[in-house]
Motif scaffolding. Structure first.
Motif, PDB file in Angstrom:
ATOM      1  N   ASN A  33      36.032  23.363  11.440  1.00 39.50           N
ATOM      2  CA  ASN A  33      35.372  22.231  12.107  1.00 39.50           C
ATOM      3  C   ASN A  33      34.431  21.500  11.155  1.00 39.50           C
ATOM      4  O   ASN A  33      34.343  20.264  11.165  1.00 39.50           O
ATOM      5  N   ASN A  34      33.707  22.269  10.316  1.00 36.73           N
ATOM      6  CA  ASN A  34      32.769  21.656   9.379  1.00 36.73           C
ATOM      7  C   ASN A  34      33.482  20.821   8.327  1.00 36.73           C
ATOM      8  O   ASN A  34      33.016  19.741   7.957  1.00 36.73           O
ATOM      9  N   ILE A  35      34.608  21.313   7.828  1.00 33.22           N
ATOM     10  CA  ILE A  35      35.371  20.557   6.832  1.00 33.22           C
ATOM     11  C   ILE A  35      35.851  19.237   7.435  1.00 33.22           C
ATOM     12  O   ILE A  35      35.762  18.176   6.809  1.00 33.22           O
ATOM     13  N   LYS A  36      36.325  19.308   8.667  1.00 28.13           N
ATOM     14  CA  LYS A  36      36.793  18.096   9.352  1.00 28.13           C
ATOM     15  C   LYS A  36      35.629  17.146   9.605  1.00 28.13           C
ATOM     16  O   LYS A  36      35.749  15.924   9.423  1.00 28.13           O
ATOM     17  N   GLN A  37      34.489  17.696  10.025  1.00 24.96           N
ATOM     18  CA  GLN A  37      33.312  16.885  10.307  1.00 24.96           C
ATOM     19  C   GLN A  37      32.800  16.182   9.049  1.00 24.96           C
ATOM     20  O   GLN A  37      32.404  15.010   9.087  1.00 24.96           O
TER      21      GLN A  37
END
Length: 346
Positions: free
Chosen positions: A70-74
């Motif tokens: 999720n953090n990479i996408k965010q």
């Protein structure tokens, strides 16, 4: 995405360049509010030139992988600039261990949680004595052939087990491991500085060392020899932590306090924090490819990244003073060719 303020090294005998400091998200796997501060930690890392991010399917039973994905996408960061690694465990995930069946299924689940097409390095997260090692290595090579991982490595394998991996690969024409993920810090030196030395020399093996601050014991918060209030609350690894505290401080409190306060005084003399001194000492070792640090708050990463500037302050004189404080340099293996026995008494 390389930064002039960060140092980079090749990961083992490969062309993969990694920052000497990396980020592992184990601590975010049990904190319900972790996703936001984990993102802030990643953002600080990337701004500071860190390109290596480590997780595992066993961290929170997949929770840490989901958070990282999720953090990479965010963040919207360029995937090509990031080195993402995860680990497959032989325990707690069904009866199939590190079998061909289990690994084939596990990598797909990992990638789904990470929302990625591939990981850069896939580790075997501990040795599985119940599955033939040749079966496990064959499927790791198949995963690489299918572009679901680019490299593979081991974690907490013995030198003999790692050597066996290389022998199997040599005999079958397979891709060997490039890295071992092992514990290394000022209190635990035998593995890296003695046991694995033949592997570094013979195979060019890389290391992504974990717990460079010994779970916080070297951070300065334990300099009085006691566990700070609240440290054991809501910690799923409390038994593991207490074992390490007992081993490195509790069983030798007077000696440990003397060492820790001495390190604090030296750090103050050098104009850095005690954590930065301990991290810089780990990274100074050329057999360390990268040191994996964690964080429970974003500001911890500022201090961690600051350790890069401390490396240049570790002159031979300073390193000698650290050795005097630690008093635990591993004795080299005996060279029986040069051994001279005591002459017989007359």
């Amino acid at each position: 995405m390389e930064s002039e303020s960060m140092e980079y090294r090749y990961l083992g005998n490969s062309g993969l360049k990694v920052s000497v400091l990396s980020f592992g998200n184990l601590t975010s796997s049990w904190d319900k509010g972790a996703e936001e501060w984990n993102f802030q930690c990643m953002d600080k890392c990337i701004r500071g030139g860190v390109n290596f991010f480590d997780t595992a399917e066993g961290y929170g039973l997949g929770v840490a992988e989901k958070i990282l994905g999720n953090n990479i996408k965010q963040g919207g960061w360029d995937r090509d600039d990031l080195i993402i690694t995860t680990k497959l465990s032989p325990v707690r995930f069904g009866i199939q261990g590190l079998s061909r069946k289990r690994i084939r299924q596990a990598i797909d689940h990992c990638l789904e949680r990470l929302q990625l097409d591939y990981v850069d390095v896939l580790y075997l997260h501990r040795f599985d004595p119940e599955v033939p090692l040749e079966e496990t290595i064959r499927i790791m090579n198949e995963i690489i052939d299918n572009d679901k991982a680019f490299y593979w490595g081991t974690s907490a394998f013995t030198p003999q087990q790692i050597s066996e991996c290389f022998t199997i690969c040599e005999n079958n024409g397979w891709i060997p491991p490039i890295v071992e993920q092992c514990e290394y810090h000022m209190f635990e030196r035998e593995i890296v500085e003695k046991d694995y030395v033949p592997l570094f020399d013979q195979y060019g093996l890389g290391t992504t060392v974990w717990s460079p601050l010994c779970g916080g014991l070297l951070s300065g918060k334990y300099n009085d020899g006691n566990i700070p209030a609240g440290r054991l609350e809501n910690n799923p690894f409390v038994n593991f932590f207490k074992q390490r505290y007992d081993k490195f401080i509790g069983s030798r409190k007077e000696e440990a306090v003397k060492t820790l306060t001495g390190l604090k005084a030296l750090a103050e003399e050098l104009g850095c924090s005690q954590s930065q001194l301990a991290l810089a000492w780990v990274i100074k070792n050329p057999d360390v490819s990268t040191a994996i640090v964690g964080a429970s708050a974003p500001h911890h990463m500022d201090d961690n990244i600051g350790a890069i500037e401390v490396i240049k302050k570790l002159t031979p004189e300073v390193l000698t003073r650290i050795e005097d404080l630690l008093g635990n340099r591993p004795a080299p293996s005996m060279n029986w060719r040069t051994f001279t026995p005591n002459p017989p008494r007359r």
